[in-house]
Design a protein around this motif. Structure first.
Motif, PDB file in Angstrom:
ATOM      1  N   ASP A 115       0.827  -1.208   0.000  1.00  7.51           N
ATOM      2  CA  ASP A 115       0.000   0.000   0.000  1.00  7.51           C
ATOM      3  C   ASP A 115       0.861   1.258   0.000  1.00  7.51           C
ATOM      4  OD1 ASP A 115      -2.233  -1.547  -0.026  1.00  7.51           O
ATOM      5  OD2 ASP A 115      -2.745  -1.264   2.090  1.00  7.51           O
ATOM      6  N   SER A 116       1.965   1.204   0.727  1.00 11.51           N
ATOM      7  CA  SER A 116       2.851   2.365   0.796  1.00 11.51           C
ATOM      8  C   SER A 116       3.506   2.627  -0.550  1.00 11.51           C
ATOM      9  CB  SER A 116       3.918   2.144   1.863  1.00 11.51           C
ATOM     10  OG  SER A 116       3.328   2.034   3.142  1.00 11.51           O
ATOM     11  N   LEU A 117       3.940   1.558  -1.219  1.00  4.22           N
ATOM     12  CA  LEU A 117       4.519   1.733  -2.546  1.00  4.22           C
ATOM     13  C   LEU A 117       3.479   2.273  -3.529  1.00  4.22           C
ATOM     14  CD1 LEU A 117       6.680  -1.524  -2.779  1.00  4.22           C
ATOM     15  CD2 LEU A 117       7.518   0.823  -2.632  1.00  4.22           C
ATOM     16  N   SER A 118       2.279   1.738  -3.451  1.00  2.00           N
ATOM     17  CA  SER A 118       1.208   2.226  -4.323  1.00  2.00           C
ATOM     18  C   SER A 118       0.888   3.686  -4.026  1.00  2.00           C
ATOM     19  CB  SER A 118      -0.049   1.365  -4.148  1.00  2.00           C
ATOM     20  OG  SER A 118       0.187   0.030  -4.554  1.00  2.00           O
ATOM     21  N   SER A 119       0.903   4.054  -2.752  1.00  2.12           N
ATOM     22  CA  SER A 119       0.628   5.443  -2.382  1.00  2.12           C
ATOM     23  C   SER A 119       1.701   6.379  -2.921  1.00  2.12           C
ATOM     24  CB  SER A 119       0.553   5.564  -0.857  1.00  2.12           C
ATOM     25  OG  SER A 119      -0.549   4.838  -0.351  1.00  2.12           O
ATOM     26  N   ALA A 120       2.959   5.935  -2.835  1.00  3.77           N
ATOM     27  CA  ALA A 120       4.048   6.757  -3.365  1.00  3.77           C
ATOM     28  C   ALA A 120       3.904   6.920  -4.869  1.00  3.77           C
ATOM     29  CB  ALA A 120       5.395   6.118  -3.024  1.00  3.77           C
ATOM     30  N   GLU A 121       3.510   5.858  -5.540  1.00  5.50           N
ATOM     31  CA  GLU A 121       3.295   5.934  -6.987  1.00  5.50           C
ATOM     32  C   GLU A 121       2.127   6.861  -7.319  1.00  5.50           C
ATOM     33  OE1 GLU A 121       5.002   1.424  -7.892  1.00  5.50           O
ATOM     34  OE2 GLU A 121       2.859   1.788  -7.624  1.00  5.50           O
ATOM     35  N   THR A 122       1.107   6.861  -6.473  1.00  7.45           N
ATOM     36  CA  THR A 122      -0.025   7.768  -6.673  1.00  7.45           C
ATOM     37  C   THR A 122       0.409   9.220  -6.515  1.00  7.45           C
ATOM     38  OG1 THR A 122      -1.632   6.127  -5.907  1.00  7.45           O
ATOM     39  CG2 THR A 122      -2.301   8.440  -5.793  1.00  7.45           C
ATOM     40  N   ILE A 123       1.228   9.489  -5.510  1.00 10.83           N
ATOM     41  CA  ILE A 123       1.739  10.843  -5.295  1.00 10.83           C
ATOM     42  C   ILE A 123       2.553  11.294  -6.502  1.00 10.83           C
ATOM     43  CG2 ILE A 123       3.340  12.228  -3.920  1.00 10.83           C
ATOM     44  CD1 ILE A 123       2.481  10.660  -1.477  1.00 10.83           C
ATOM     45  N   ALA A 124       3.430  10.404  -7.003  1.00  8.73           N
ATOM     46  CA  ALA A 124       4.257  10.748  -8.160  1.00  8.73           C
ATOM     47  C   ALA A 124       3.384  11.062  -9.377  1.00  8.73           C
ATOM     48  CB  ALA A 124       5.219   9.609  -8.478  1.00  8.73           C
ATOM     49  N   LYS A 125       2.366  10.252  -9.591  1.00  6.71           N
ATOM     50  CA  LYS A 125       1.470  10.471 -10.732  1.00  6.71           C
ATOM     51  C   LYS A 125       0.735  11.800 -10.594  1.00  6.71           C
ATOM     52  CE  LYS A 125      -2.458   8.418 -13.203  1.00  6.71           C
ATOM     53  NZ  LYS A 125      -3.402   7.271 -13.266  1.00  6.71           N
ATOM     54  N   ASN A 126       0.226  12.088  -9.387  1.00  6.47           N
ATOM     55  CA  ASN A 126      -0.486  13.348  -9.162  1.00  6.47           C
ATOM     56  C   ASN A 126       0.429  14.556  -9.367  1.00  6.47           C
ATOM     57  OD1 ASN A 126      -2.749  11.858  -8.571  1.00  6.47           O
ATOM     58  ND2 ASN A 126      -2.612  12.117  -6.364  1.00  6.47           N
ATOM     59  N   LEU A 127       1.674  14.429  -8.918  1.00  5.49           N
ATOM     60  CA  LEU A 127       2.625  15.521  -9.096  1.00  5.49           C
ATOM     61  C   LEU A 127       2.932  15.741 -10.577  1.00  5.49           C
ATOM     62  CD1 LEU A 127       5.160  14.924  -6.178  1.00  5.49           C
ATOM     63  CD2 LEU A 127       3.826  17.006  -6.565  1.00  5.49           C
ATOM     64  N   GLU A 128       3.144  14.653 -11.303  1.00  6.19           N
ATOM     65  CA  GLU A 128       3.414  14.772 -12.735  1.00  6.19           C
ATOM     66  C   GLU A 128       2.250  15.433 -13.458  1.00  6.19           C
ATOM     67  OE1 GLU A 128       6.248  10.767 -12.977  1.00  6.19           O
ATOM     68  OE2 GLU A 128       4.129  10.686 -13.520  1.00  6.19           O
ATOM     69  N   GLN A 129       1.045  15.049 -13.105  1.00  5.07           N
ATOM     70  CA  GLN A 129      -0.135  15.635 -13.748  1.00  5.07           C
ATOM     71  C   GLN A 129      -0.283  17.113 -13.399  1.00  5.07           C
ATOM     72  OE1 GLN A 129      -3.298  13.019 -12.447  1.00  5.07           O
ATOM     73  NE2 GLN A 129      -3.024  11.620 -14.177  1.00  5.07           N
ATOM     74  N   SER A 130       0.010  17.469 -12.152  1.00  7.93           N
ATOM     75  CA  SER A 130      -0.115  18.878 -11.754  1.00  7.93           C
ATOM     76  C   SER A 130       0.954  19.736 -12.433  1.00  7.93           C
ATOM     77  CB  SER A 130      -0.014  19.009 -10.230  1.00  7.93           C
ATOM     78  OG  SER A 130       1.287  18.675  -9.762  1.00  7.93           O
ATOM     79  N   LEU A 131       2.162  19.184 -12.604  1.00  2.00           N
ATOM     80  CA  LEU A 131       3.209  19.919 -13.311  1.00  2.00           C
ATOM     81  C   LEU A 131       2.843  20.104 -14.781  1.00  2.00           C
ATOM     82  CD1 LEU A 131       6.329  18.197 -11.724  1.00  2.00           C
ATOM     83  CD2 LEU A 131       5.704  20.609 -11.480  1.00  2.00           C
ATOM     84  N   GLN A 132       2.298  19.051 -15.373  1.00  2.00           N
ATOM     85  CA  GLN A 132       1.867  19.157 -16.762  1.00  2.00           C
ATOM     86  C   GLN A 132       0.748  20.191 -16.907  1.00  2.00           C
ATOM     87  OE1 GLN A 132      -0.171  15.736 -18.827  1.00  2.00           O
ATOM     88  NE2 GLN A 132       1.688  15.766 -20.061  1.00  2.00           N
ATOM     89  N   LYS A 133      -0.157  20.212 -15.942  1.00  2.00           N
ATOM     90  CA  LYS A 133      -1.242  21.189 -15.965  1.00  2.00           C
ATOM     91  C   LYS A 133      -0.688  22.609 -15.857  1.00  2.00           C
ATOM     92  CE  LYS A 133      -5.555  22.372 -13.577  1.00  2.00           C
ATOM     93  NZ  LYS A 133      -6.474  21.990 -12.456  1.00  2.00           N
ATOM     94  N   ALA A 134       0.307  22.787 -14.992  1.00  2.74           N
ATOM     95  CA  ALA A 134       0.929  24.104 -14.852  1.00  2.74           C
ATOM     96  C   ALA A 134       1.610  24.523 -16.150  1.00  2.74           C
ATOM     97  CB  ALA A 134       1.939  24.085 -13.706  1.00  2.74           C
ATOM     98  N   GLY A 135       2.256  23.557 -16.815  1.00  4.57           N
ATOM     99  CA  GLY A 135       2.906  23.862 -18.086  1.00  4.57           C
ATOM    100  C   GLY A 135       1.911  24.255 -19.156  1.00  4.57           C
TER     101      GLY A 135
END
Length: 254
Positions: A115-135
């Motif tokens: 669950d912790s690994l999956s949560s970290a992967e979720t955080i990474a995905k959300n961050l990537e999407q938010s950076l792309q949105k900012a771009g």
């Protein structure tokens, strides 16, 4: 009559109990080897996922810093509640991992770690999407006005037309490349926006240097409807007939 099977490597005087004990020890050793292999596989799998997600999170941190230097607004996504819970569970498991009674393989494959690994992967995905949105928001903000409007074409401005086509292509679609390329993309959009301003100034200067009749004709010819035939005066016809200037202009009869 079947003869008893004797291992030539073993003394004949060994009792059945001794031989059974030896067999059990051999089985135990084999089980230990299998367990060790399972642990190695579990450790390798967990480490590979952890290293991959760590690299993604590190990249997001670096890109966030680069966008901040460029003044690009970026709103970091909130941490989901289940992520916070999984971090707490992982800390609890980590404190128990060194206990001899704990089965490491089962721990690594258990829900807390996964669950912790999956949560970290979720955080990474959300961050990537938010950076792309900012771009993409920065791309939209930098989009020049009148980018899709017809541009007056004049002889000798072919190089300007090439630059215009390149600039339009930069805004033809949103950013979808690797997140590592986002700062470079932002720099490119800003350069294209500045280049667009230079092109507009150059076109304005060139138009202003033309006689009024020709200037009026070129501006009308650049429209979707084209220039009416009434604008093709003697002076305009003479100008169009010189050095093949008439190529590329749209004229309508009314």
């Amino acid at each position: 009559m079947t003869e008893p099977l004797n291992d030539p490597a073993e003394p004949a005087h060994r009792s059945l109990a001794d031989r059974a004990t030896q067999a059990l020890l051999a089985l135990a050793d084999q089980a230990d080897r299998k367990k060790t292999e399972a642990e190695r596989n579990a450790i390798s799998t967990a480490c590979n996922r952890a290293e991959a997600v760590t690299a993604r999170l590190t990249t997001c941190r670096d890109i966030d810093a680069e966008l901040a230097v460029r003044g690009v607004a970026h709103i970091r996504p909130s941490v989901p509640a289940q992520v916070a819970r999984s971090i707490t569970n992982l800390r609890r498991v980590a404190t128990q991992a060194t206990a001899p009674s704990q089965d490491l393989t089962e721990r690594l494959r258990a829900g807390a770690v996964q669950d912790s690994l999956s949560s970290a992967e979720t955080i990474a995905k959300n961050l990537e999407q938010s950076l792309q949105k900012a771009g993409n928001a920065e791309q939209k903000r930098l989009r020049p006005e009148g980018l899709d409007q017809p541009i007056a074409v004049m002889p000798g401005s072919e190089s300007l037309q090439v630059r215009i086509s390149r600039i339009r292509a930069a805004w033809s679609r949103p950013f979808t490349g690797p997140i590592e390329q986002l700062p470079t993309a932002v720099d490119g959009w800003r350069q294209h926006a500045a280049d667009w301003e230079d092109i507009q100034h150059e076109l304005t200067r060139r138009l202003a240097s033309l006689p009024p009749e020709i200037k009026t004709f070129i501006e009308a010819a650049a429209s979707d409807a084209g220039a009416p035939w009434s604008l093709v005066t003697a002076a305009v016809r003479e100008w169009l007939d010189t050095d093949g200037r008439g190529d590329g202009y749209g004229v309508r009869k009314w």
